[in-house]
Scaffold this active site. Structure first.
Site, PDB file in Angstrom:
ATOM      1  N   PHE A 114       9.024   3.328  -3.104  1.00  0.00           N
ATOM      2  CA  PHE A 114      10.049   3.022  -4.112  1.00  0.00           C
ATOM      3  C   PHE A 114       9.951   3.986  -5.303  1.00  0.00           C
ATOM      4  O   PHE A 114      10.910   4.713  -5.619  1.00  0.00           O
ATOM      5  CB  PHE A 114       9.851   1.554  -4.524  1.00  0.00           C
ATOM      6  CG  PHE A 114      10.392   1.172  -5.863  1.00  0.00           C
ATOM      7  CD1 PHE A 114      11.702   1.474  -6.227  1.00  0.00           C
ATOM      8  CD2 PHE A 114       9.592   0.469  -6.769  1.00  0.00           C
ATOM      9  CE1 PHE A 114      12.202   1.094  -7.473  1.00  0.00           C
ATOM     10  CE2 PHE A 114      10.078   0.084  -7.993  1.00  0.00           C
ATOM     11  CZ  PHE A 114      11.380   0.402  -8.356  1.00  0.00           C
ATOM     12  N   ASP A 153       3.686  11.000   3.452  1.00  0.00           N
ATOM     13  CA  ASP A 153       3.738   9.529   3.517  1.00  0.00           C
ATOM     14  C   ASP A 153       3.476   9.105   4.956  1.00  0.00           C
ATOM     15  O   ASP A 153       3.948   9.760   5.887  1.00  0.00           O
ATOM     16  CB  ASP A 153       5.127   9.041   3.063  1.00  0.00           C
ATOM     17  CG  ASP A 153       5.107   7.613   2.544  1.00  0.00           C
ATOM     18  OD1 ASP A 153       4.716   6.710   3.316  1.00  0.00           O
ATOM     19  OD2 ASP A 153       5.482   7.389   1.383  1.00  0.00           O
ATOM     20  N   ASN A 154       2.721   8.025   5.157  1.00  0.00           N
ATOM     21  CA  ASN A 154       2.524   7.542   6.536  1.00  0.00           C
ATOM     22  C   ASN A 154       3.512   6.423   6.887  1.00  0.00           C
ATOM     23  O   ASN A 154       3.466   5.878   7.988  1.00  0.00           O
ATOM     24  CB  ASN A 154       1.078   7.077   6.755  1.00  0.00           C
ATOM     25  CG  ASN A 154       0.729   5.845   5.945  1.00  0.00           C
ATOM     26  OD1 ASN A 154       1.528   5.415   5.093  1.00  0.00           O
ATOM     27  ND2 ASN A 154      -0.443   5.280   6.189  1.00  0.00           N
ATOM     28  N   GLY A 164       6.063   2.699   2.666  1.00  0.00           N
ATOM     29  CA  GLY A 164       7.193   3.561   2.300  1.00  0.00           C
ATOM     30  C   GLY A 164       8.225   3.539   3.421  1.00  0.00           C
ATOM     31  O   GLY A 164       7.928   3.126   4.546  1.00  0.00           O
ATOM     32  N   ASP A 192      -1.258  10.320   7.176  1.00  0.00           N
ATOM     33  CA  ASP A 192      -2.062   9.300   6.513  1.00  0.00           C
ATOM     34  C   ASP A 192      -3.106  10.025   5.665  1.00  0.00           C
ATOM     35  O   ASP A 192      -4.038  10.622   6.216  1.00  0.00           O
ATOM     36  CB  ASP A 192      -2.735   8.418   7.573  1.00  0.00           C
ATOM     37  CG  ASP A 192      -3.635   7.350   6.950  1.00  0.00           C
ATOM     38  OD1 ASP A 192      -3.774   7.322   5.712  1.00  0.00           O
ATOM     39  OD2 ASP A 192      -4.193   6.542   7.717  1.00  0.00           O
ATOM     40  N   TYR A 249      -6.881  -3.976  -3.583  1.00  0.00           N
ATOM     41  CA  TYR A 249      -5.971  -3.199  -4.427  1.00  0.00           C
ATOM     42  C   TYR A 249      -6.554  -2.957  -5.812  1.00  0.00           C
ATOM     43  O   TYR A 249      -6.695  -1.809  -6.225  1.00  0.00           O
ATOM     44  CB  TYR A 249      -4.634  -3.926  -4.529  1.00  0.00           C
ATOM     45  CG  TYR A 249      -3.580  -3.136  -5.253  1.00  0.00           C
ATOM     46  CD1 TYR A 249      -3.099  -1.930  -4.730  1.00  0.00           C
ATOM     47  CD2 TYR A 249      -3.035  -3.585  -6.457  1.00  0.00           C
ATOM     48  CE1 TYR A 249      -2.127  -1.202  -5.385  1.00  0.00           C
ATOM     49  CE2 TYR A 249      -2.056  -2.860  -7.114  1.00  0.00           C
ATOM     50  CZ  TYR A 249      -1.600  -1.667  -6.581  1.00  0.00           C
ATOM     51  OH  TYR A 249      -0.641  -0.946  -7.241  1.00  0.00           O
ATOM     52  N   ARG A 272       8.088  -9.094  -3.928  1.00  0.00           N
ATOM     53  CA  ARG A 272       7.865  -9.062  -5.373  1.00  0.00           C
ATOM     54  C   ARG A 272       8.924  -9.833  -6.125  1.00  0.00           C
ATOM     55  O   ARG A 272       9.981 -10.148  -5.610  1.00  0.00           O
ATOM     56  CB  ARG A 272       7.874  -7.616  -5.857  1.00  0.00           C
ATOM     57  CG  ARG A 272       6.592  -6.935  -5.532  1.00  0.00           C
ATOM     58  CD  ARG A 272       6.506  -5.716  -6.375  1.00  0.00           C
ATOM     59  NE  ARG A 272       6.421  -4.566  -5.526  1.00  0.00           N
ATOM     60  CZ  ARG A 272       5.801  -3.450  -5.884  1.00  0.00           C
ATOM     61  NH1 ARG A 272       5.256  -3.349  -7.051  1.00  0.00           N
ATOM     62  NH2 ARG A 272       5.753  -2.440  -5.068  1.00  0.00           N
TER      63      ARG A 272
HETATM   64  N1  UDP Z   1       6.566 -14.533  -8.221  1.00  0.00           N
HETATM   65  C1  UDP Z   1       7.252 -15.723  -8.084  1.00  0.00           C
HETATM   66  N2  UDP Z   1       8.135 -15.846  -7.048  1.00  0.00           N
HETATM   67  C2  UDP Z   1       8.384 -14.846  -6.158  1.00  0.00           C
HETATM   68  C3  UDP Z   1       7.676 -13.619  -6.313  1.00  0.00           C
HETATM   69  C4  UDP Z   1       6.777 -13.499  -7.344  1.00  0.00           C
HETATM   70  O1  UDP Z   1       7.076 -16.662  -8.874  1.00  0.00           O
HETATM   71  O2  UDP Z   1       9.215 -15.053  -5.253  1.00  0.00           O
HETATM   72  C5  UDP Z   1       5.600 -14.413  -9.324  1.00  0.00           C
HETATM   73  C6  UDP Z   1       4.169 -14.090  -8.874  1.00  0.00           C
HETATM   74  O3  UDP Z   1       3.460 -15.290  -8.555  1.00  0.00           O
HETATM   75  C7  UDP Z   1       3.621 -13.395 -10.102  1.00  0.00           C
HETATM   76  C8  UDP Z   1       4.843 -12.668 -10.669  1.00  0.00           C
HETATM   77  O4  UDP Z   1       5.980 -13.320 -10.122  1.00  0.00           O
HETATM   78  O5  UDP Z   1       3.159 -14.326 -11.050  1.00  0.00           O
HETATM   79  C9  UDP Z   1       4.886 -11.191 -10.297  1.00  0.00           C
HETATM   80  O6  UDP Z   1       4.662 -11.083  -8.925  1.00  0.00           O
HETATM   81  P1  UDP Z   1       4.830  -9.724  -8.121  1.00  0.00           P
HETATM   82  O7  UDP Z   1       4.546 -10.040  -6.686  1.00  0.00           O
HETATM   83  O8  UDP Z   1       6.141  -9.104  -8.417  1.00  0.00           O
HETATM   84  O9  UDP Z   1       3.743  -8.722  -8.691  1.00  0.00           O
HETATM   85  P2  UDP Z   1       2.276  -8.879  -9.346  1.00  0.00           P
HETATM   86  O10 UDP Z   1       2.508  -8.756 -10.803  1.00  0.00           O
HETATM   87  O11 UDP Z   1       1.686 -10.206  -8.975  1.00  0.00           O
HETATM   88  O12 UDP Z   1       1.536  -7.732  -8.778  1.00  0.00           O
END
Ligand code: UDP
Length: 315
Positions: A7, A27-28, A32, A52, A141, A182
């Protein structure tokens, strides 16, 4: 660029090509997507190599700058691929640093706000060491990126590699993967399809969302500003909101009638608060975000409408 079909990487490819650079995009494609750079294929300034970087690799020709972005970056992405995540941030980072050492290229490591873990200092300045669970689900991570930072500093101190580190806070915009789980892809998709908007926990946890074009400006400034060797910069938008508030804003901007539902968190160690202190980037890079949340979300919603086949013209 490693991770150039991701992204953020694909937006960076666009910007580098627009300013006249030749870009090798490595990129593998485990997270992506070829479709992110499909529009660049055939462009003589663009060269795609499916590789990779966790394994030894070679790139021909002179190299001036290396942007090391390769890694799964969404919680769903790295929870599904923890070993690949740990290895691309350890071995992959070493391979990219060796390339910089051999070619004399400048180097930028894309690190993360996750390096601060579930922070006890708020907002987070760069000199905060973080609060990280080294054996938690997210450690592939967050510890992976912390190791990548340590390795980068070794190459700075021991081999004088011209490297800098940026810690990227939650980033959103067009081309974010609708399936990566996300917050923005999930909430926007759910709002546009009239599905329940899934808030994990009670929604009181906070995030600070940065629009992708602002982040790209910050990456270029961190790479191109003189005297940034060995420096670390937070890149994010300090406009902090609760997750519940993001759900409400996205629902409103999408004109959606979705209900907001509360679900159990998908992972333990979900950071409760996150907001960048960007004093250093402002002072040393002359950088700050310019795109307000609502504007960025409207552009993102317009892109998702097309991606989901709901319209063929930008809204
Ligand atoms: N989140 C949520 N519902 C979703 C996706 C994410 O409530 O459908 C919340 C998640 O629990 C976190 C925040 O949104 O508190 C951000 O999550 P994301 O996965 O975007 O990235 P993070 O900051 O955790 O790496």
């Amino acid at each position: 660029m490693t991770g150039g079909a991701g992204f953020i990487g694909s937006h960076l490819c666009d910007r580098l090509i627009a300013r006249g650079d030749d870009v090798v995009c490595a990129d593998n494609l485990i997270t992506g997507q070829a479709s992110n750079v499909e529009h660049l294929r055939g462009n003589p300034q663009f060269h795609f190599v499916q590789v990779d970087v966790s394994r030894p690799f070679a790139i021909d020709g002179p190299i001036d700058q290396i942007f090391h972005l390769a890694s799964p970056a969404s919680p769903r992405g790295y929870l599904e691929k923890p070993l690949e995540t740990a290895l691309v941030n350890s071995q992959g980072t070493q391979h990219a640093l060796e390339l910089a050492k051999r070619t004399g290229a400048k180097f930028l490591l894309a690190s993360t706000s996750e390096a601060y873990g579930d922070p006890l200092v708020h907002p987070q300045p760069e000199d905060y060491w973080g609060n990280v669970n080294p054996i938690g689900m997210r450690s592939c991570y967050d510890e992976g990126k912390r190791f990548a930072e340590a390795l980068t500093m070794i190459y700075v101190r021991q081999f004088n590699v011209d490297a800098r580190i940026v810690r990227i806070f939650n980033c959103y915009g067009p081309r974010s993967d609708p399936r990566d789980g996300r917050i923005v892809p999930n909430f926007v998709t759910q709002a546009l399809l009239g599905q329940p908007i899934t808030v994990y926990g009670d929604g009181s946890q906070t995030r600070s969302l940065g629009y992708v074009s602002d982040l790209i400006d910050g990456l270029l400034r961190a790479m191109d500003t003189v005297d940034t060797i060995g420096r670390v910069y937070n890149l994010g938008n300090p406009d902090e909101r609760s997750v519940l508030e993001f759900a409400q804003v996205i629902k409103r901007l999408a004109g959606s009638s979705s209900v907001i539902e509360f679900h159990p968190p998908i992972s333990t160690d979900d950071p409760q608060r996150r907001c960048p202190d960007i004093t250093r980037a402002r002072r040393e890079l002359g950088w700050e975000p310019r795109v307000p949340l609502e504007q960025g979300l409207l552009d993102t919603i317009a892109w998702f409408r097309i991606r989901l086949g709901l319209t063929t013209v930008p809204g």
